[in-house]
Design a protein around this motif. Structure first.
Motif, PDB file in Angstrom:
ATOM      1  N   PRO A 133       0.233  -1.722  -0.270  1.00  0.00           N
ATOM      2  CA  PRO A 133      -0.497  -0.537  -0.703  1.00  0.00           C
ATOM      3  C   PRO A 133      -1.618  -0.949  -1.648  1.00  0.00           C
ATOM      4  N   SER A 134      -2.703  -0.190  -1.623  1.00  0.00           N
ATOM      5  CA  SER A 134      -3.867  -0.541  -2.420  1.00  0.00           C
ATOM      6  C   SER A 134      -4.709   0.701  -2.649  1.00  0.00           C
ATOM      7  N   VAL A 135      -5.865   0.504  -3.256  1.00  0.00           N
ATOM      8  CA  VAL A 135      -6.864   1.554  -3.406  1.00  0.00           C
ATOM      9  C   VAL A 135      -8.168   0.980  -2.870  1.00  0.00           C
ATOM     10  N   PHE A 136      -8.799   1.712  -1.959  1.00  0.00           N
ATOM     11  CA  PHE A 136     -10.052   1.262  -1.363  1.00  0.00           C
ATOM     12  C   PHE A 136     -11.019   2.433  -1.340  1.00  0.00           C
ATOM     13  N   PHE A 159      -3.007   5.935   3.355  1.00  0.00           N
ATOM     14  CA  PHE A 159      -1.588   6.100   3.031  1.00  0.00           C
ATOM     15  C   PHE A 159      -1.097   7.459   3.504  1.00  0.00           C
ATOM     16  N   SER A 160      -1.954   8.458   3.435  1.00  0.00           N
ATOM     17  CA  SER A 160      -1.538   9.825   3.727  1.00  0.00           C
ATOM     18  C   SER A 160      -1.113  10.034   5.172  1.00  0.00           C
ATOM     19  N   ASP A 161      -1.832   9.408   6.121  1.00  0.00           N
ATOM     20  CA  ASP A 161      -1.522   9.664   7.528  1.00  0.00           C
ATOM     21  C   ASP A 161      -1.504   8.419   8.414  1.00  0.00           C
ATOM     22  N   GLY A 162      -1.780   7.256   7.855  1.00  0.00           N
ATOM     23  CA  GLY A 162      -1.779   6.020   8.641  1.00  0.00           C
ATOM     24  C   GLY A 162      -3.023   5.813   9.478  1.00  0.00           C
ATOM     25  N   GLY A 163      -3.999   6.711   9.344  1.00  0.00           N
ATOM     26  CA  GLY A 163      -5.235   6.589  10.108  1.00  0.00           C
ATOM     27  C   GLY A 163      -6.138   5.498   9.537  1.00  0.00           C
ATOM     28  N   SER A 164      -6.895   4.874  10.407  1.00  0.00           N
ATOM     29  CA  SER A 164      -7.809   3.812   9.987  1.00  0.00           C
ATOM     30  C   SER A 164      -8.962   4.391   9.180  1.00  0.00           C
TER      31      SER A 164
END
Length: 174
Positions: A133-136, A159-164
């Motif tokens: 996990p990170s912040v981007f 993180f919320s939905d796994g979308g790219s």
């Protein structure tokens, strides 16, 4: 015979001395990292509702974050992102205010196991080197570092939905 016992004792003592020295050196080298991790856990408990810890990750992209996974008071799985700032001559310390600490229920996002399955579906030939996990760009994400057979790459999934996020960094070969 007496001389042989003396050399065995010296050899055993030398091995013990080497092992103790290696342990001391390892402790010395990792002390800042351990101090940061412990500070992140304390901050996550104070500001993020964390009660118990199951895992931690250090994320370094545009800013240093420690991400702590654990349980809250309702025994729900949570992730807490704790921002850190550099202090000259010391390990990084948690940001002074609590506004940067972010807590998410794991059920409201994508856990590591689900994220790995999504990645394997989207990038079937990729060798996952690390997933954390990170912040981007101000968004809470899963940071993937992988090898596609010809290059190493970084890419990010929300993180919320796994979308790219649509961002991919390819490292040059050397």
């Amino acid at each position: 015979m007496k001389n042989k016992k003396k050399w065995i004792a010296v050899a055993i003592l030398a091995v013990i001395l080497i092992l103790v020295s290696m342990f001391w050196y390892y402790s010395y080298v990792t002390q800042d990292q351990v101090a940061e991790r412990n500070a992140a856990i304390i901050k996550a408990k104070q500001s993020g509702g964390l009660v118990s810890t199951t895992r931690t990750w250090k994320s370094v992209w545009s800013q240093v974050y420690w991400v702590v996974q654990g349980k809250n008071a309702q025994n729900e799985n949570i992730m807490v992102w704790v921002p850190f700032q550099k202090v000259e001559g010391q390990p990084n310390v948690p940001a002074a205010d609590n506004s940067g600490v972010h807590t998410e229920l794991l059920k409201n996002g994508v856990d590591e196991e689900k994220m790995t399955a999504i990645i394997q579906q989207q990038l079937p030939d990729a060798e996952i080197v690390s997933l954390q996990p990170s912040v981007f760009n101000g968004e809470y994400v899963w940071q993937l570092f992988y090898n596609d057979g010809s290059h190493h790459n970084y890419t990010f999934y929300r993180f919320s939905d796994g979308g790219s996020t649509g961002v991919k960094y390819t490292l040059p070969n050397y």
